[in-house]
Design a protein around this motif. Structure first.
Motif, PDB file in Angstrom:
ATOM      1  N   PRO A   1      53.706  32.701  25.708  1.00  0.00           N
ATOM      2  CA  PRO A   1      52.614  32.112  24.699  1.00  0.00           C
ATOM      3  C   PRO A   1      51.230  32.010  25.678  1.00  0.00           C
ATOM      4  N   LEU A   2      51.396  31.706  26.868  1.00  0.00           N
ATOM      5  CA  LEU A   2      50.285  31.606  28.119  1.00  0.00           C
ATOM      6  C   LEU A   2      50.013  33.227  28.098  1.00  0.00           C
ATOM      7  N   ARG A   3      51.102  34.086  28.624  1.00  0.00           N
ATOM      8  CA  ARG A   3      50.750  35.444  28.896  1.00  0.00           C
ATOM      9  C   ARG A   3      49.837  36.041  27.707  1.00  0.00           C
ATOM     10  N   ILE A   4      50.519  35.891  26.555  1.00  0.00           N
ATOM     11  CA  ILE A   4      49.740  36.556  25.466  1.00  0.00           C
ATOM     12  C   ILE A   4      48.487  35.960  25.180  1.00  0.00           C
ATOM     13  N   ALA A   5      48.283  34.821  25.417  1.00  0.00           N
ATOM     14  CA  ALA A   5      46.947  34.082  25.268  1.00  0.00           C
ATOM     15  C   ALA A   5      46.001  34.635  26.412  1.00  0.00           C
ATOM     16  N   LEU A   6      46.275  34.986  27.537  1.00  0.00           N
ATOM     17  CA  LEU A   6      45.507  35.365  28.516  1.00  0.00           C
ATOM     18  C   LEU A   6      45.155  37.059  28.392  1.00  0.00           C
ATOM     19  N   THR A   7      46.193  37.710  28.288  1.00  0.00           N
ATOM     20  CA  THR A   7      46.243  39.144  28.444  1.00  0.00           C
ATOM     21  C   THR A   7      46.449  39.890  27.202  1.00  0.00           C
ATOM     22  N   GLY A   8      46.717  39.086  26.052  1.00  0.00           N
ATOM     23  CA  GLY A   8      47.031  39.730  24.878  1.00  0.00           C
ATOM     24  C   GLY A   8      48.176  40.922  24.967  1.00  0.00           C
ATOM     25  N   ARG A   9      49.261  40.773  25.973  1.00  0.00           N
ATOM     26  CA  ARG A   9      50.312  41.518  25.901  1.00  0.00           C
ATOM     27  C   ARG A   9      51.509  40.471  26.352  1.00  0.00           C
ATOM     28  N   ALA A  10      52.708  40.930  26.022  1.00  0.00           N
ATOM     29  CA  ALA A  10      53.813  40.446  26.377  1.00  0.00           C
ATOM     30  C   ALA A  10      54.513  40.497  27.325  1.00  0.00           C
ATOM     31  N   TRP A  11      53.904  41.425  28.393  1.00  0.00           N
ATOM     32  CA  TRP A  11      54.367  41.851  29.571  1.00  0.00           C
ATOM     33  C   TRP A  11      53.099  41.849  30.740  1.00  0.00           C
ATOM     34  N   GLY A  12      53.432  42.282  31.897  1.00  0.00           N
ATOM     35  CA  GLY A  12      52.433  42.518  32.951  1.00  0.00           C
ATOM     36  C   GLY A  12      52.516  41.879  33.989  1.00  0.00           C
ATOM     37  N   PRO A  13      51.497  41.739  34.987  1.00  0.00           N
ATOM     38  CA  PRO A  13      51.435  41.195  36.291  1.00  0.00           C
ATOM     39  C   PRO A  13      51.841  39.699  36.410  1.00  0.00           C
ATOM     40  N   GLU A  14      52.025  39.169  37.652  1.00  0.00           N
ATOM     41  CA  GLU A  14      52.175  37.814  38.018  1.00  0.00           C
ATOM     42  C   GLU A  14      51.109  36.993  37.431  1.00  0.00           C
ATOM     43  N   LEU A  15      51.181  35.955  36.768  1.00  0.00           N
ATOM     44  CA  LEU A  15      49.945  35.361  36.091  1.00  0.00           C
ATOM     45  C   LEU A  15      49.562  34.505  37.356  1.00  0.00           C
ATOM     46  N   ALA A  16      50.246  33.982  38.302  1.00  0.00           N
ATOM     47  CA  ALA A  16      49.760  33.167  39.345  1.00  0.00           C
ATOM     48  C   ALA A  16      48.722  33.979  40.228  1.00  0.00           C
ATOM     49  N   ASP A  17      49.033  35.414  40.104  1.00  0.00           N
ATOM     50  CA  ASP A  17      47.720  36.358  40.887  1.00  0.00           C
ATOM     51  C   ASP A  17      46.661  36.555  39.936  1.00  0.00           C
ATOM     52  N   LEU A  18      46.960  36.694  38.691  1.00  0.00           N
ATOM     53  CA  LEU A  18      46.129  37.088  37.674  1.00  0.00           C
ATOM     54  C   LEU A  18      44.726  36.019  37.544  1.00  0.00           C
ATOM     55  N   LEU A  19      45.406  34.657  37.720  1.00  0.00           N
ATOM     56  CA  LEU A  19      44.172  33.673  37.329  1.00  0.00           C
ATOM     57  C   LEU A  19      43.042  33.670  38.125  1.00  0.00           C
ATOM     58  N   PRO A  20      43.365  33.857  39.383  1.00  0.00           N
ATOM     59  CA  PRO A  20      41.963  33.948  40.586  1.00  0.00           C
ATOM     60  C   PRO A  20      41.231  34.948  40.125  1.00  0.00           C
ATOM     61  N   LEU A  21      41.530  36.129  39.773  1.00  0.00           N
ATOM     62  CA  LEU A  21      40.984  37.479  39.339  1.00  0.00           C
ATOM     63  C   LEU A  21      39.944  37.155  38.111  1.00  0.00           C
ATOM     64  N   LEU A  22      40.568  36.275  37.153  1.00  0.00           N
ATOM     65  CA  LEU A  22      39.862  35.857  35.886  1.00  0.00           C
ATOM     66  C   LEU A  22      38.637  34.701  36.196  1.00  0.00           C
ATOM     67  N   GLY A  23      39.044  33.599  36.792  1.00  0.00           N
ATOM     68  CA  GLY A  23      37.971  32.661  37.045  1.00  0.00           C
ATOM     69  C   GLY A  23      38.201  31.436  35.840  1.00  0.00           C
ATOM     70  N   ARG A  24      37.800  30.357  36.331  1.00  0.00           N
ATOM     71  CA  ARG A  24      37.901  29.382  35.074  1.00  0.00           C
ATOM     72  C   ARG A  24      37.331  29.721  33.971  1.00  0.00           C
ATOM     73  N   GLU A  25      35.872  30.014  34.041  1.00  0.00           N
ATOM     74  CA  GLU A  25      35.181  30.391  32.934  1.00  0.00           C
ATOM     75  C   GLU A  25      35.979  31.350  32.009  1.00  0.00           C
ATOM     76  N   GLU A  26      36.197  32.486  32.489  1.00  0.00           N
ATOM     77  CA  GLU A  26      36.982  33.591  31.523  1.00  0.00           C
ATOM     78  C   GLU A  26      38.427  33.055  31.174  1.00  0.00           C
ATOM     79  N   ILE A  27      38.980  32.257  32.022  1.00  0.00           N
ATOM     80  CA  ILE A  27      40.401  31.616  31.432  1.00  0.00           C
ATOM     81  C   ILE A  27      40.052  31.115  30.309  1.00  0.00           C
ATOM     82  N   LEU A  28      39.082  30.040  30.368  1.00  0.00           N
ATOM     83  CA  LEU A  28      39.063  28.974  29.108  1.00  0.00           C
ATOM     84  C   LEU A  28      38.276  29.895  28.066  1.00  0.00           C
ATOM     85  N   ALA A  29      37.872  30.778  28.439  1.00  0.00           N
ATOM     86  CA  ALA A  29      37.234  31.792  27.095  1.00  0.00           C
ATOM     87  C   ALA A  29      38.118  32.525  26.248  1.00  0.00           C
TER      88      ALA A  29
END
Length: 459
Positions: free
Chosen positions: A428-456
């Motif tokens: 559910p977190l992956r889909i919420a963040l990327t809109g896809r059910a597969w993809g890269p490691e979310l631990a590495d994705l979060l810093p690229l997005l940043g807090r503001e974008e994550i919450l958005a």
């Protein structure tokens, strides 16, 4: 002796991976022997040869990493072939024949009906000057055949005449010239079939090794005889096995199947094509070789098997994926830009490091960049309990800078508070963040997005 090889494609269509197998065998043989590679366009068929195909062949070879030392066009060497043909005519080794295609077919059927091999009976050698003149008066134009040296005194009484040669791939080969018809070298319209121009060019260009598909083995006997008739020693021949489709069908330029142009446009790495084209159908394991130098070290022409090699596009996909995963940001920066990635963005390099292990082709990165830069995709949606869980989860995002520890801290807290774990927690977190059910490691994705974008991206 300095090694000189040649690749002689007809510019009548787009070359495919089977054609390139021959080009690569020649190129790698030249590399291993510090030799010369001649690209020689067999463009004597004026009606079918086109400049755009010749240009594409040059582009294809360059993309693959094949750099000819010399480029020749047979259409510019017609005077050389005319001179050679006249010498053969003067020696009585090239003789005119006036039979039509229908007449030849009738004779072939008669011989088959008598349980005789369907060979040309050299009837044209019996024609008188008057008979030839009569045919000419009818408007017939002769085609010209090379008189094979498969007899002692009487050309109508042939005997077994073996041409024996040591094939660089297949070992000792023997071709009986008595089992062959005299080959046609010049058509009725005066144009040349490939045999005479090929032999003339091989002699004049100092070709030492002819490496080609094994569908030419039988032709080799007649060609060696032609070399000798022209006072030359034939090069060493090597006949490699052919590539077929996975179902066993031959590849064809006419259908455009697996053309190098289409493979490049499809986003494949040139070394994936090179690796498969060279190693399939040999005793070497098919693996993703990183560069041409390494492939040359693996290449051994004697390791080629006798049977045809079946080309499986799925195998090419696997090799391509392996090579892509080894590429650095600097390797692909220009291609990423072409795929729509903003390489000037300070996140671009980290983005490549993050996404590369999820890619089969470099161009696929362009499908992921918008998810970083513009917002999540809509390939997967959340419903019911998963939607509620994901929405509430954003309240538990850890405070402070988002780094590669944030994901673990976040999910550890959610695991404790919700009782969810594994896929039920992460998906559910992956889909919420990327809109896809597969993809890269979310631990590495979060810093690229940043807090503001994550919450958005709270659903």
């Amino acid at each position: 002796m300095s090694v000189t090889v040649r690749f002689a494609p007809s510019p009548t269509g787009f070359i495919h991976i089977g054609n390139v197998r021959t080009a690569l065998f020649n190129w790698l043989y030249a590399l291993k022997n510090d030799g010369q590679f001649v690209l020689r366009y067999d463009d004597t068929d004026i009606a079918r040869s086109k400049a755009e195909y010749a240009e594409q062949i040059a582009k294809d070879l360059n993309w693959l990493g094949v750099k000819p030392h010399r480029v020749e066009y047979q259409s510019k060497r017609m005077a050389n072939y005319d001179e050679a043909a006249q010498r053969l005519k003067d020696a009585g080794l090239l003789y005119p024949c006036y039979e039509t295609a229908d007449e030849l077919e009738r004779r072939r059927k008669i011989r088959l009906g008598r349980k005789l091999p369907p060979l040309y009976g050299r009837e044209a050698l019996k024609l008188t000057d008057e008979e030839k003149a009569a045919f000419e008066a009818e408007g017939r134009k002769p085609h010209w055949r090379f008189l094979l040296p498969n007899f002692e005194n009487d050309p109508f009484t042939t005997k077994r005449t073996e041409i024996v040669f040591e094939d660089a791939v297949r070992g000792r080969q023997a071709v009986d010239l008595a089992s062959m018809s005299d080959p046609v070298l010049i058509r009725e319209d005066g144009t040349y079939l490939y045999t005479l121009p090929s032999v003339v060019d091989d002699i004049e260009m100092g070709v030492t090794h002819i490496i080609r598909g094994d569908d030419h083995v039988t032709n080799t006997g007649a060609q060696i005889a032609l070399f000798e008739a022209m006072g030359a020693t034939a090069p060493q021949f090597g006949h490699h096995n052919l590539l077929t489709t996975i179902s066993g069908e031959g590849l064809s330029k006419r259908t455009g199947a697996l053309s190098i142009k289409s493979l490049e446009e499809g986003g494949y790495e040139p070394m994936a094509v090179n690796s498969l084209a060279v190693l399939i159908g040999t005793s070497e394991n098919v693996s993703a070789v990183p560069d041409m130098k390494a492939l040359a070290e693996l290449f051994d022409i004697t390791s080629t098997t006798k049977s045809a090699a079946k080309f499986d596009p799925a195998e090419l996909d696997g090799l391509n994926e392996t090579l892509v995963h080894a590429l650095t940001f600097d390797d692909v920066k220009e291609r990423l830009s072409a795929a729509g990635v903003d390489v000037a963005d300070e996140r671009a390099k980290d983005f490549w490091t993050l996404i590369v292990k999820n890619l089969k082709k470099v161009s696929d990165a362009g499908d992921w960049w918008p998810i970083i830069a513009n917002g999540k995709a809509s390939d997967a949606v959340l419903e019911g309990d998963d939607l509620e869980f994901a929405s509430d989860a954003f309240d538990a995002l850890p405070e402070g800078p988002v780094d590669n520890q944030t994901w673990k801290q976040w999910t550890d807290a959610l695991k404790a508070s919700s009782g969810r774990k594994g896929r039920g927690l992460f998906m559910p977190l992956r889909i919420a963040l990327t809109g896809r059910a597969w993809g890269p490691e979310l631990a590495d994705l979060l810093p690229l997005l940043g807090r503001e974008e994550i919450l958005a991206r709270r659903p």
